[in-house]
Design a protein around this motif. Structure first.
Motif, PDB file in Angstrom:
ATOM      1  N   ALA A  38       0.842  -1.191   0.000  1.00 13.55           N
ATOM      2  CA  ALA A  38       0.000   0.000   0.000  1.00 13.55           C
ATOM      3  C   ALA A  38       0.881   1.246   0.000  1.00 13.55           C
ATOM      4  O   ALA A  38       1.961   1.260   0.596  1.00 13.55           O
ATOM      5  N   ALA A  39       0.410   2.287  -0.678  1.00 14.86           N
ATOM      6  CA  ALA A  39       1.135   3.558  -0.724  1.00 14.86           C
ATOM      7  C   ALA A  39       0.390   4.588   0.105  1.00 14.86           C
ATOM      8  O   ALA A  39      -0.772   4.889  -0.185  1.00 14.86           O
ATOM      9  N   PRO A  40       1.015   5.152   1.134  1.00 11.94           N
ATOM     10  CA  PRO A  40       0.345   6.154   1.965  1.00 11.94           C
ATOM     11  C   PRO A  40       0.251   7.487   1.244  1.00 11.94           C
ATOM     12  O   PRO A  40       0.999   7.749   0.290  1.00 11.94           O
ATOM     13  N   PRO A  41      -0.653   8.356   1.689  1.00  5.86           N
ATOM     14  CA  PRO A  41      -0.776   9.682   1.056  1.00  5.86           C
ATOM     15  C   PRO A  41       0.349  10.615   1.503  1.00  5.86           C
ATOM     16  O   PRO A  41       0.278  11.225   2.564  1.00  5.86           O
ATOM     17  N   ILE A  42       1.377  10.707   0.701  1.00  3.84           N
ATOM     18  CA  ILE A  42       2.535  11.548   1.012  1.00  3.84           C
ATOM     19  C   ILE A  42       2.602  12.681  -0.011  1.00  3.84           C
ATOM     20  O   ILE A  42       2.609  12.415  -1.226  1.00  3.84           O
ATOM     21  N   PRO A  43       2.631  13.924   0.427  1.00  2.00           N
ATOM     22  CA  PRO A  43       2.760  15.024  -0.525  1.00  2.00           C
ATOM     23  C   PRO A  43       3.985  14.860  -1.419  1.00  2.00           C
ATOM     24  O   PRO A  43       5.090  14.623  -0.945  1.00  2.00           O
ATOM     25  N   GLY A  44       3.775  14.939  -2.724  1.00  2.00           N
ATOM     26  CA  GLY A  44       4.848  14.841  -3.692  1.00  2.00           C
ATOM     27  C   GLY A  44       5.157  13.441  -4.174  1.00  2.00           C
ATOM     28  O   GLY A  44       6.002  13.264  -5.059  1.00  2.00           O
ATOM     29  N   LEU A  45       4.477  12.430  -3.613  1.00  5.11           N
ATOM     30  CA  LEU A  45       4.815  11.053  -3.981  1.00  5.11           C
ATOM     31  C   LEU A  45       4.622  10.791  -5.471  1.00  5.11           C
ATOM     32  O   LEU A  45       5.371  10.017  -6.077  1.00  5.11           O
ATOM     33  N   GLU A  46       3.627  11.452  -6.057  1.00  4.18           N
ATOM     34  CA  GLU A  46       3.350  11.229  -7.478  1.00  4.18           C
ATOM     35  C   GLU A  46       4.432  11.811  -8.380  1.00  4.18           C
ATOM     36  O   GLU A  46       4.458  11.539  -9.591  1.00  4.18           O
ATOM     37  N   THR A  47       5.354  12.593  -7.800  1.00  2.18           N
ATOM     38  CA  THR A  47       6.384  13.243  -8.617  1.00  2.18           C
ATOM     39  C   THR A  47       7.716  12.507  -8.602  1.00  2.18           C
ATOM     40  O   THR A  47       8.652  12.933  -9.286  1.00  2.18           O
ATOM     41  N   VAL A  48       7.820  11.438  -7.817  1.00  2.53           N
ATOM     42  CA  VAL A  48       9.105  10.749  -7.693  1.00  2.53           C
ATOM     43  C   VAL A  48       8.931   9.251  -7.944  1.00  2.53           C
ATOM     44  O   VAL A  48       7.847   8.695  -7.721  1.00  2.53           O
ATOM     45  N   PRO A  49       9.977   8.587  -8.395  1.00  5.96           N
ATOM     46  CA  PRO A  49       9.918   7.120  -8.477  1.00  5.96           C
ATOM     47  C   PRO A  49      10.031   6.517  -7.084  1.00  5.96           C
ATOM     48  O   PRO A  49      10.775   7.019  -6.244  1.00  5.96           O
ATOM     49  N   TRP A  50       9.267   5.456  -6.820  1.00  5.15           N
ATOM     50  CA  TRP A  50       9.354   4.787  -5.528  1.00  5.15           C
ATOM     51  C   TRP A  50       9.215   3.295  -5.722  1.00  5.15           C
ATOM     52  O   TRP A  50       8.732   2.818  -6.751  1.00  5.15           O
ATOM     53  N   LEU A  51       9.686   2.575  -4.712  1.00  6.93           N
ATOM     54  CA  LEU A  51       9.766   1.119  -4.790  1.00  6.93           C
ATOM     55  C   LEU A  51       8.839   0.468  -3.781  1.00  6.93           C
ATOM     56  O   LEU A  51       8.515   1.039  -2.733  1.00  6.93           O
ATOM     57  N   THR A  52       8.428  -0.761  -4.092  1.00  8.42           N
ATOM     58  CA  THR A  52       7.737  -1.637  -3.150  1.00  8.42           C
ATOM     59  C   THR A  52       8.625  -2.856  -2.910  1.00  8.42           C
ATOM     60  O   THR A  52       9.703  -2.987  -3.506  1.00  8.42           O
ATOM     61  N   ASN A  53       8.168  -3.760  -2.058  1.00  8.02           N
ATOM     62  CA  ASN A  53       8.928  -4.992  -1.844  1.00  8.02           C
ATOM     63  C   ASN A  53       9.105  -5.769  -3.141  1.00  8.02           C
ATOM     64  O   ASN A  53      10.071  -6.528  -3.295  1.00  8.02           O
ATOM     65  N   THR A  54       8.195  -5.582  -4.088  1.00  6.68           N
ATOM     66  CA  THR A  54       8.292  -6.280  -5.376  1.00  6.68           C
ATOM     67  C   THR A  54       9.313  -5.640  -6.289  1.00  6.68           C
ATOM     68  O   THR A  54      10.220  -6.298  -6.806  1.00  6.68           O
ATOM     69  N   THR A  55       9.211  -4.327  -6.501  1.00  9.16           N
ATOM     70  CA  THR A  55      10.093  -3.666  -7.456  1.00  9.16           C
ATOM     71  C   THR A  55      11.514  -3.510  -6.923  1.00  9.16           C
ATOM     72  O   THR A  55      12.468  -3.442  -7.705  1.00  9.16           O
ATOM     73  N   LEU A  56      11.686  -3.465  -5.602  1.00 11.19           N
ATOM     74  CA  LEU A  56      13.034  -3.401  -5.045  1.00 11.19           C
ATOM     75  C   LEU A  56      13.850  -4.621  -5.444  1.00 11.19           C
ATOM     76  O   LEU A  56      15.050  -4.529  -5.730  1.00 11.19           O
ATOM     77  N   LEU A  57      13.197  -5.769  -5.496  1.00 10.63           N
ATOM     78  CA  LEU A  57      13.889  -7.008  -5.836  1.00 10.63           C
ATOM     79  C   LEU A  57      14.262  -7.096  -7.312  1.00 10.63           C
ATOM     80  O   LEU A  57      15.003  -7.990  -7.712  1.00 10.63           O
ATOM     81  N   GLN A  58      13.736  -6.169  -8.113  1.00 11.04           N
ATOM     82  CA  GLN A  58      14.007  -6.180  -9.547  1.00 11.04           C
ATOM     83  C   GLN A  58      15.159  -5.266  -9.946  1.00 11.04           C
ATOM     84  O   GLN A  58      15.550  -5.229 -11.117  1.00 11.04           O
ATOM     85  N   LEU A  59      15.712  -4.519  -8.977  1.00  8.94           N
ATOM     86  CA  LEU A  59      16.784  -3.580  -9.294  1.00  8.94           C
ATOM     87  C   LEU A  59      18.004  -4.316  -9.844  1.00  8.94           C
ATOM     88  O   LEU A  59      18.430  -5.333  -9.300  1.00  8.94           O
ATOM     89  N   GLU A  60      18.577  -3.763 -10.890  1.00  8.10           N
ATOM     90  CA  GLU A  60      19.763  -4.355 -11.491  1.00  8.10           C
ATOM     91  C   GLU A  60      21.052  -3.815 -10.889  1.00  8.10           C
ATOM     92  O   GLU A  60      22.134  -4.383 -11.096  1.00  8.10           O
ATOM     93  N   THR A  61      20.952  -2.683 -10.169  1.00 10.91           N
ATOM     94  CA  THR A  61      22.126  -2.109  -9.524  1.00 10.91           C
ATOM     95  C   THR A  61      21.811  -1.848  -8.056  1.00 10.91           C
ATOM     96  O   THR A  61      20.662  -1.607  -7.684  1.00 10.91           O
ATOM     97  N   MET A  62      22.834  -1.866  -7.225  1.00  8.79           N
ATOM     98  CA  MET A  62      22.684  -1.631  -5.799  1.00  8.79           C
ATOM     99  C   MET A  62      22.369  -0.155  -5.528  1.00  8.79           C
ATOM    100  O   MET A  62      23.027   0.721  -6.064  1.00  8.79           O
ATOM    101  N   PRO A  63      21.348   0.135  -4.725  1.00  8.46           N
ATOM    102  CA  PRO A  63      21.072   1.525  -4.376  1.00  8.46           C
ATOM    103  C   PRO A  63      22.270   2.155  -3.659  1.00  8.46           C
ATOM    104  O   PRO A  63      22.927   1.501  -2.845  1.00  8.46           O
TER     105      PRO A  63
END
Length: 456
Positions: free
Chosen positions: A144-169
């Motif tokens: 779930a994504a909480p209502p955070i001001p500005g969230l729609e303007t930035v890329p963000w990850l979930t437990n699913t998409t974090l596991l798909q990263l090809e490079t280390m943050p």
């Protein structure tokens, strides 16, 4: 219209087991899955994350090699592509094996596609109409994504998409200081990322006893993880390096990646439940009775979507309850199981039953036993003395109310307490049991022999 004896929606932890069991009785079963077979646990939960935990633990042990008298040729290096490849291979082995089993099973028709109700006992999958007197929903949940001001303007990850990263943050900011967030925080810190955790509550994992929260914070801070607790006024904005996070009363945080770990929501909003008359609660979870049947007779909800447990072990137990009641003539109930889970940081937390606060609020006269891991021989010998053991007992009935083991092998040792609780035996039955030395479990009888009235 294709007629079946049973329709199973979702191939998570409960659905396939139930489909196999029903098919073994000669019933014709349709099982539909719109995404990856195995559900959250196999694809984006337990299997991949615990594989990462293992890699991260090995890296940390290698850094500590000199403490054990072991010399390594140089500093520990992290090859993220190889770490990820190992994780992906472990996931694929589990997922592909289950997929083949479903495709080859006798009496099971495996359908790929999204399922929707068209009536109380009628569904469609990819436009194909299906009907069955028994329908079982195992559709899981998502981040779930909480209502955070500005969230729609930035890329963000979930437990699913974090596991798909090809490079280390470079710098991973995690919103949410509970189970999912803390496991990822330690993993990625040990694999080389800078990590900052933001939590709106005044302490980590607030459902736990305060000493659990404090100890976990201390051990993660010692590894270099930064925390902002009681975080207020959070907003985010794009930044050249990734994401800029603003908090009231704190300097701006610049992160390369943002992970949202603030809770989950059930996958029930696109099932057409209204067409079947199936009730949901205010959070979207399907309403079920003590035998997991929905508001419509002949339709059951299992796993995360019913709000009665968000774990693989509770989902599988849902299958066991439904199968036993329908096929074995039993009368099992979901309220008969004890709440139990683990936090798979290193060291892990094994938890069963009530916390001390919950026991007090329930009106129990509580006896408490505690022991630091520094007084557990196995922990000392392994050089892993972070944490403690704690057990709560009802003074009158002598029944164990709950326990927490935060420390090496705590996720395994806690089962000794769980089993005695499930058997409804007094704590003295376990206190008088001889355990093997040197183990973590051997200190449980000792712990029970040192019970004292809880401090007011």
């Amino acid at each position: 219209m294709a007629n079946f004896d049973a329709i199973v929606i979702g191939a998570g932890q409960a659905g396939p087991s139930l489909a196999f069991r029903l098919a073994a009785t000669g019933r014709r079963v349709a099982l539909a899955e719109r995404s990856a077979v195995g559900g959250t646990c196999v694809n984006t939960g337990c299997t991949p994350t615990k594989t990462l935990v293992a890699s991260a633990r090995l890296a940390q042990l290698a850094r500590r090699a000199a403490e054990y008298g072991i010399e390594l040729p140089g500093p520990v290096g992290i090859d993220w592509p190889r770490v990820k490849a190992r994780m992906d291979a472990v996931v694929a082995r589990s997922r592909d094996g289950l997929t083949r089993a479903l495709e080859e099973a006798e009496n099971i028709t495996f359908l790929r596609g999204h399922a929707r109700f068209t009536g109380p006992h009628a569904m469609e999958v990819n436009g194909q109409p299906l009907r069955a007197p028994w329908i079982f929903l195992d559709v899981g949940g998502r981040a779930a994504a909480p209502p955070i001001p500005g969230l729609e303007t930035v890329p963000w990850l979930t437990n699913t998409t974090l596991l798909q990263l090809e490079t280390m943050p470079r710098h991973l900011a995690i919103l949410g200081g509970s189970y999912i967030g803390l496991e990822f925080a330690q993993v990625f810190r040990r694999l080389g990322a800078e990590v900052t955790v933001l939590e709106v509550a005044p302490r980590l994992i607030p459902r736990e006893d305060e000493e659990v929260s404090a100890t976990i914070r201390d051990m993660l801070e010692a590894e270099g993880i930064a925390f902002h607790l009681g975080a207020k006024g959070l907003s985010v904005a794009p930044a050249p390096e990734g994401v800029a996070l603003r908090l009231e009363g704190a300097p701006k945080i610049h992160a390369s990646h943002l992970l949202l770990a603030t809770g989950r929501r059930p996958n029930t909003d696109s099932l057409g439940l209204e067409a079947a008359g199936i009730a949901r609660d205010a959070r979207g979870f399907i309403t079920v009775d003590d035998e997991l049947q929905t508001s419509v007779p002949g339709i059951w909800a299992l796993g995360e979507c019913n709000g009665r447990g968000a774990f693989t072990h509770t989902a599988y137990n849902d299958y066991e309850i439904v199968a036993a009641n329908l096929l074995d003539g039993e009368a099992r109930r979901v309220t008969d199981r004890l709440p139990c889970y683990a936090l798979f940081t290193d060291p892990p937390l094994g938890r069963v039953g009530m916390t001390e606060r919950e026991a007090r609020e329930a009106g129990h006269e509580v006896l408490v036993g505690t022991r630091p891991m520094t007084r557990v021989s196995r922990a000392v010998e392994k050089g892993e003395t972070t944490g403690f053991m704690k057990v709560m007992v009802d003074a009158e009935s002598k029944r164990i109310l709950g326990a927490a083991i935060l420390g090496t092998d705590g996720d395994e040792a806690v089962h000794a307490l769980l089993d005695v609780m499930q058997a409804k035996l007094p704590y003295t039955a376990l206190q008088r049991t001889v355990h093997i030395h040197p183990t973590v479990s051997e200190l449980i009888p000792t712990l029970l022999g040192e019970l004292k009235p809880a401090r007011p």
